[in-house]
Design a protein around this motif. Structure first.
Motif, PDB file in Angstrom:
ATOM      1  N   MET A 220       0.705  -1.064  -0.034  1.00 45.12           N
ATOM      2  CA  MET A 220       0.023   0.068   0.009  1.00 45.12           C
ATOM      3  C   MET A 220       0.842   1.343  -0.003  1.00 45.12           C
ATOM      4  SD  MET A 220      -2.963  -1.281   2.649  1.00 45.12           S
ATOM      5  CE  MET A 220      -4.148   0.140   2.230  1.00 45.12           C
ATOM      6  N   LEU A 221       2.027   1.178   0.051  1.00 41.31           N
ATOM      7  CA  LEU A 221       3.008   2.411   0.057  1.00 41.31           C
ATOM      8  C   LEU A 221       4.423   1.947  -0.166  1.00 41.31           C
ATOM      9  CD1 LEU A 221       3.386   4.875   2.873  1.00 41.31           C
ATOM     10  CD2 LEU A 221       5.377   3.343   2.632  1.00 41.31           C
ATOM     11  N   ARG A 222       4.914   2.838  -0.982  1.00 44.94           N
ATOM     12  CA  ARG A 222       6.507   2.558  -1.562  1.00 44.94           C
ATOM     13  C   ARG A 222       7.442   3.467  -1.372  1.00 44.94           C
ATOM     14  NH1 ARG A 222       7.421   3.411  -7.176  1.00 44.94           N
ATOM     15  NH2 ARG A 222       5.460   4.569  -7.835  1.00 44.94           N
ATOM     16  N   VAL A 223       8.718   3.210  -1.174  1.00 44.14           N
ATOM     17  CA  VAL A 223       9.856   4.443  -0.954  1.00 44.14           C
ATOM     18  C   VAL A 223      10.142   4.728  -2.450  1.00 44.14           C
ATOM     19  CG1 VAL A 223      12.168   4.722  -0.171  1.00 44.14           C
ATOM     20  CG2 VAL A 223      10.631   3.311   1.120  1.00 44.14           C
ATOM     21  N   LEU A 224       9.918   6.092  -2.595  1.00 43.87           N
ATOM     22  CA  LEU A 224      10.386   6.313  -4.249  1.00 43.87           C
ATOM     23  C   LEU A 224      11.771   6.955  -4.493  1.00 43.87           C
ATOM     24  CD1 LEU A 224       7.380   8.815  -4.650  1.00 43.87           C
ATOM     25  CD2 LEU A 224       7.759   6.749  -5.946  1.00 43.87           C
ATOM     26  N   SER A 225      12.471   7.538  -2.940  1.00 47.51           N
ATOM     27  CA  SER A 225      14.030   7.767  -3.214  1.00 47.51           C
ATOM     28  C   SER A 225      14.402   7.761  -1.841  1.00 47.51           C
ATOM     29  CB  SER A 225      14.072   9.237  -3.736  1.00 47.51           C
ATOM     30  OG  SER A 225      13.689  10.025  -2.621  1.00 47.51           O
ATOM     31  N   THR A 226      15.824   7.402  -1.699  1.00 42.49           N
ATOM     32  CA  THR A 226      16.505   6.951  -0.751  1.00 42.49           C
ATOM     33  C   THR A 226      17.898   7.648  -0.857  1.00 42.49           C
ATOM     34  OG1 THR A 226      17.175   5.591   0.872  1.00 42.49           O
ATOM     35  CG2 THR A 226      16.950   4.913  -1.202  1.00 42.49           C
ATOM     36  N   GLN A 227      18.387   8.094   0.142  1.00 43.64           N
ATOM     37  CA  GLN A 227      19.822   8.669   0.107  1.00 43.64           C
ATOM     38  C   GLN A 227      20.792   7.708   0.434  1.00 43.64           C
ATOM     39  OE1 GLN A 227      20.703  11.323  -1.178  1.00 43.64           O
ATOM     40  NE2 GLN A 227      18.801  12.678  -1.247  1.00 43.64           N
ATOM     41  N   LYS A 228      21.732   7.438  -0.618  1.00 40.80           N
ATOM     42  CA  LYS A 228      22.668   6.478  -0.530  1.00 40.80           C
ATOM     43  C   LYS A 228      24.083   7.212  -0.397  1.00 40.80           C
ATOM     44  CE  LYS A 228      20.446   2.340  -0.786  1.00 40.80           C
ATOM     45  NZ  LYS A 228      19.488   2.439  -1.662  1.00 40.80           N
ATOM     46  N   GLN A 229      24.696   7.800  -1.098  1.00 39.92           N
ATOM     47  CA  GLN A 229      25.893   8.196  -1.230  1.00 39.92           C
ATOM     48  C   GLN A 229      25.487   9.851  -1.457  1.00 39.92           C
ATOM     49  OE1 GLN A 229      28.717   6.920  -0.358  1.00 39.92           O
ATOM     50  NE2 GLN A 229      27.866   4.729  -0.465  1.00 39.92           N
ATOM     51  N   PRO A 230      25.347  10.607  -0.623  1.00 38.31           N
ATOM     52  CA  PRO A 230      24.833  11.965  -0.796  1.00 38.31           C
ATOM     53  C   PRO A 230      26.153  12.819  -0.979  1.00 38.31           C
ATOM     54  CG  PRO A 230      24.355  11.711   1.312  1.00 38.31           C
ATOM     55  CD  PRO A 230      24.646  10.245   0.681  1.00 38.31           C
ATOM     56  N   MET A 231      27.109  12.461  -0.329  1.00 42.83           N
ATOM     57  CA  MET A 231      28.372  13.283  -0.288  1.00 42.83           C
ATOM     58  C   MET A 231      29.169  13.157  -1.503  1.00 42.83           C
ATOM     59  SD  MET A 231      30.068  12.189   3.367  1.00 42.83           S
ATOM     60  CE  MET A 231      29.017  11.331   4.371  1.00 42.83           C
ATOM     61  N   THR A 232      28.913  12.088  -2.506  1.00 44.77           N
ATOM     62  CA  THR A 232      29.582  12.042  -3.824  1.00 44.77           C
ATOM     63  C   THR A 232      28.664  12.342  -4.836  1.00 44.77           C
ATOM     64  OG1 THR A 232      29.153   9.785  -3.756  1.00 44.77           O
ATOM     65  CG2 THR A 232      31.305  10.600  -3.106  1.00 44.77           C
ATOM     66  N   ASP A 233      27.298  12.853  -4.629  1.00 44.33           N
ATOM     67  CA  ASP A 233      26.393  13.059  -5.586  1.00 44.33           C
ATOM     68  C   ASP A 233      26.410  14.555  -6.081  1.00 44.33           C
ATOM     69  OD1 ASP A 233      24.169  13.401  -7.224  1.00 44.33           O
ATOM     70  OD2 ASP A 233      22.659  12.505  -5.775  1.00 44.33           O
ATOM     71  N   GLN A 234      27.345  14.483  -7.213  1.00 42.43           N
ATOM     72  CA  GLN A 234      27.686  16.154  -7.403  1.00 42.43           C
ATOM     73  C   GLN A 234      26.243  16.703  -8.058  1.00 42.43           C
ATOM     74  OE1 GLN A 234      30.176  18.061  -7.624  1.00 42.43           O
ATOM     75  NE2 GLN A 234      31.653  16.603  -6.464  1.00 42.43           N
ATOM     76  N   ARG A 235      25.301  16.042  -8.446  1.00 46.25           N
ATOM     77  CA  ARG A 235      24.241  16.568  -9.220  1.00 46.25           C
ATOM     78  C   ARG A 235      23.122  17.101  -7.810  1.00 46.25           C
ATOM     79  NH1 ARG A 235      18.614  16.150  -9.781  1.00 46.25           N
ATOM     80  NH2 ARG A 235      18.675  14.203  -8.316  1.00 46.25           N
ATOM     81  N   LEU A 236      23.041  16.645  -6.873  1.00 48.72           N
ATOM     82  CA  LEU A 236      22.651  17.025  -5.745  1.00 48.72           C
ATOM     83  C   LEU A 236      23.401  18.079  -4.686  1.00 48.72           C
ATOM     84  CD1 LEU A 236      20.067  16.488  -3.450  1.00 48.72           C
ATOM     85  CD2 LEU A 236      21.969  14.985  -2.366  1.00 48.72           C
TER      86      LEU A 236
END
Lengths: 127, 206
Positions: A100-116
């Motif tokens: 009934m619910l799902r996870v759409l996005s999760t932060q794995k490696q934010p420190m190396t995510d240049q776009r973020l």
């Protein structure tokens, strides 16, 4: 009659503490079923699927679903619903394992995510 | 029937809309150094309740003698939220100051892009625990020196020596009450994290 007055405040004084012990709504469970993990800033959404026959969503489950009609970060959901984070996670686990619910996005490696990082930098500089 | 209202039928799967990007920065430092002031200067403050099952870390700190049924410990905290037109939401989490809440730090650190360690030049030692934690966990951090009225002023280089920080760690003098000043601190941190990850990726390729 609802439990809220016109200003949206609850009748009960927060200082009085919870009427029901927090983990009572999870029937004493302190960990989400199915080993799911829910990060504070993960984004979730209600799938729109009906509850399966064997699962009867409680009022708190339904409250979560109603708040997740749009993609919603778990921390905002928790703040809105005024239940402790650990309790919300157990309820999210129930809903996710029933489809009934799902996870759409999760932060794995934010420190190396240049776009973020670029988004954050541009956002801050525009303030 | 009202009781069936939220059985999911009201949420068409196509109504997903845009998924926001989310990012998290930790705000750390000693008790009373101005963490809440800093967060409030730049973001909307919202409450968060946690009631966590007792961890090993709180055993011996929370005295449970004679309260055998107590298996959870309550932490009420605030967080800051800045939402940008680009569908980005940036969260600022202050790390709880008291020792009994150390178990919350690991939880908060997961998925963070970095941390700000707020320091007060009158009580420099108060931020040692934060610096230790971030150095040990490999979390990039910047030091923001909150320039309280009447507090002694130091050059960033003196502070670097006093805190034995690496030459690359950004040190920013700030006023935690001023939005522009806080913005400068956060920008310094994000630029630092970006430069670190670029260096890291070069090493990865080489």
């Amino acid at each position: 009659m609802t439990a809220r007055d016109r200003s949206g405040d609850r009748w009960l004084d927060r200082e009085a503490g919870p009427v029901v012990r927090p983990y009572a709504v999870t029937k004493g469970r302190t960990l989400p079923s199915g080993g799911a993990s829910f990060g504070l800033i993960d984004v979730v959404i209600a799938t729109g699927d009906r509850a399966p026959e064997h699962f009867r969503p409680g009022p708190e489950h339904r409250q979560i679903l109603s708040l997740c009609l749009r993609p919603t970060p778990i921390v905002d959901l928790t703040s809105e619903i005024d239940l402790p984070l650990g309790v919300v996670r157990v309820l999210l686990g129930d809903l996710a394992s029933e489809g009934m619910l799902r996870v759409l996005s999760t932060q794995k490696q934010p420190m190396t995510d240049q776009r973020l990082l670029r988004m954050v930098l541009d956002g801050l500089e525009s303030l | 029937m009202d009781s069936n209202r939220f059985d999911g039928a009201l949420a068409p799967a196509g109504a997903a809309g845009n998924v926001p990007s989310t990012a998290k920065i930790l705000i750390s430092g000693g008790f009373g150094v101005g963490k809440t002031t800093l967060v409030g200067a730049i973001s909307e403050i919202r409450p968060l309740r946690t009631e966590e099952p007792m961890s090993d870390r709180s055993i011996g700190i929370d005295d449970t003698q004679g309260v055998s049924a107590k298996t959870t410990t309550t932490v009420a905290m605030d967080f800051g939220r800045i939402s940008f037109p680009s569908q980005l939401v940036l969260y600022l989490f202050g790390t709880p100051g008291q020792e009994r809440f150390w178990f919350m730090w690991d939880e908060l650190a997961i998925g963070a892009i970095g941390a700000v360690v707020l320091a007060d030049t009158r009580r420099v030692a108060d931020c040692f625990a934060s610096i230790d934690y971030f150095e040990r966990s490999g979390m990039p951090f910047a030091v923001a020196v909150n320039c309280f009225d009447g507090a002694p002023r130091f050059e960033p280089d003196d502070i670097r020596i006093a805190l034995s920080l690496g030459s690359d760690v950004p040190i920013v003098l700030c006023d935690a009450r001023q939005r522009d000043s806080v913005k400068k601190v956060l920008v310094s941190l994000v630029r630092y994290v970006m430069s670190m990850s670029r260096t890291g990726s070069r090493i990865g390729i080489g």
